[in-house]
Design a protein around this motif. Sequence first.
Motif, PDB file in Angstrom:
ATOM      1  N   GLY A 138      -4.203   6.460  -6.934  1.00 49.19           N
ATOM      2  CA  GLY A 138      -5.055   5.344  -6.549  1.00 49.19           C
ATOM      3  C   GLY A 138      -6.297   5.231  -7.409  1.00 49.19           C
ATOM      4  N   VAL A 139      -6.881   6.371  -7.763  1.00 48.64           N
ATOM      5  CA  VAL A 139      -8.062   6.360  -8.638  1.00 48.64           C
ATOM      6  C   VAL A 139      -7.717   5.774  -9.996  1.00 48.64           C
ATOM      7  N   SER A 140      -6.552   6.172 -10.531  1.00 50.96           N
ATOM      8  CA  SER A 140      -6.133   5.634 -11.831  1.00 50.96           C
ATOM      9  C   SER A 140      -5.956   4.126 -11.768  1.00 50.96           C
ATOM     10  N   LEU A 141      -5.353   3.657 -10.672  1.00 51.73           N
ATOM     11  CA  LEU A 141      -5.140   2.222 -10.516  1.00 51.73           C
ATOM     12  C   LEU A 141      -6.459   1.477 -10.388  1.00 51.73           C
ATOM     13  N   ALA A 142      -7.377   2.013  -9.575  1.00 50.99           N
ATOM     14  CA  ALA A 142      -8.659   1.347  -9.359  1.00 50.99           C
ATOM     15  C   ALA A 142      -9.525   1.379 -10.615  1.00 50.99           C
ATOM     16  N   TRP A 143      -9.477   2.486 -11.350  1.00 50.61           N
ATOM     17  CA  TRP A 143     -10.350   2.668 -12.509  1.00 50.61           C
ATOM     18  C   TRP A 143      -9.875   1.837 -13.705  1.00 50.61           C
ATOM     19  N   SER A 144      -8.583   1.942 -13.990  1.00 50.89           N
ATOM     20  CA  SER A 144      -8.062   1.291 -15.198  1.00 50.89           C
ATOM     21  C   SER A 144      -7.311   0.004 -14.909  1.00 50.89           C
ATOM     22  N   GLY A 145      -6.988  -0.215 -13.647  1.00 53.39           N
ATOM     23  CA  GLY A 145      -6.213  -1.400 -13.304  1.00 53.39           C
ATOM     24  C   GLY A 145      -4.748  -1.286 -13.686  1.00 53.39           C
ATOM     25  N   ILE A 146      -4.319  -0.077 -14.073  1.00 48.57           N
ATOM     26  CA  ILE A 146      -2.930   0.149 -14.497  1.00 48.57           C
ATOM     27  C   ILE A 146      -2.288   1.155 -13.556  1.00 48.57           C
ATOM     28  N   PHE A 147      -1.180   0.773 -12.969  1.00 51.13           N
ATOM     29  CA  PHE A 147      -0.452   1.679 -12.076  1.00 51.13           C
ATOM     30  C   PHE A 147       0.472   2.570 -12.913  1.00 51.13           C
ATOM     31  N   PRO A 148       0.386   3.901 -12.758  1.00 51.12           N
ATOM     32  CA  PRO A 148       1.235   4.817 -13.552  1.00 51.12           C
ATOM     33  C   PRO A 148       2.675   4.811 -13.063  1.00 51.12           C
ATOM     34  N   TRP A 149       3.348   3.689 -13.255  1.00 50.57           N
ATOM     35  CA  TRP A 149       4.660   3.488 -12.653  1.00 50.57           C
ATOM     36  C   TRP A 149       5.729   4.385 -13.241  1.00 50.57           C
ATOM     37  N   ILE A 150       5.586   4.755 -14.500  1.00 47.93           N
ATOM     38  CA  ILE A 150       6.598   5.627 -15.104  1.00 47.93           C
ATOM     39  C   ILE A 150       6.617   6.991 -14.416  1.00 47.93           C
ATOM     40  N   GLY A 151       5.445   7.595 -14.275  1.00 49.41           N
ATOM     41  CA  GLY A 151       5.372   8.894 -13.621  1.00 49.41           C
ATOM     42  C   GLY A 151       5.817   8.841 -12.173  1.00 49.41           C
TER      43      GLY A 151
END
Length: 360
Positions: A206-219
Amino acid sequence: MSFSIGSQGGCQNARLQIRNKGLNGQSSACEPTAFLSEGKDRLAVAMEAIEKFGCAGGAISAKIVAMKNVTPSGLAFAMAAILTWGFFPIYFKMLESYGAMAVISHRMIWAVLVIAVLLTFLGQWPAVLAALRSRRAMKLLFFSTLSMGFSWGFYIWAVHNGRIVEASMGYYLTPLMSVVVGLMIFRERLSPLQIWAVGLAATGVGVSLAWSGIFPWIGVLLGGTFAIYSGVRKLAPVDALAGVFIESLFLLPFGIALALWDGVGGGLAMNWVDLLLLASGGLVTILPITWYVAASRRMPLSTLGTLFYIAPTMGFLSGVFVFGEPFTFSDGIMFALIWLGLILFSLEGTVGAKQRRLAE
């Protein structure tokens, strides 16, 4: 590295049970317990651990009769397997010029041949025939094959498209997502530490999504697919290696079709060096398993499970320092929270194992 659980194997000298007990009698998705006759025939136990990588780390509690100490040869076999998996990103990156389609297809084709040789050497063909006669086993293996094929193909795609760091994150997430699968499919209760572990990992994403706006969908997809794969295979009444062979057979027609389709674009003009490089995909898929099996006969599975995390760490480091993939501040926070979750997850397994020993 796509092997999931086959918990009802038919080894003559081993009786495998999956005990879903965690702290205070609560259930856990990731605690295979092995009961062996005088330490014989540990192939099933090793494959159980291989298939449940998602439940590796200290959370694996393995009780094995005899051979409790780590031997030099056991450590050597273990590191050979783990280092091979750790170099997967570099190996598959070397094959990038052939295209992901060719690499995936040849991996599917040659894996079948390598596993067939291994089955012959170990005398495991009766287990394959027994599984083929079981309608329930074949249905479950068909669905697990979908996950395995996706995992194989998508990992190679990620490596070829500069997403090694995110793919490595998927293998860190797998044990935590396996707990969620256990909760959803098997109605297993989570211990407090498991809840915190899963919560920390989710917070990191969630932090990655909120910070960069990119969801780490591959992982997330790789980790989730691996976890689902483990859950499906846990239901399949088939020995581990036999199950992997049948799954590979399911994938074989697709591998041949992909190879022929890719050959139209020039793949059929490969020389023997090209073919050898692509065929090695089957070897690097299966050889680490045999080394892991050998290591399991010489050291505790709990130690092997902990050592396994070297592999995604090597992938992570190679992605950042060898191939120069970006690693942002938000990525650092995400990985730190996931790693903290894994520490809690491993601690839960260690504490749970101690409590069970005391109870006995």
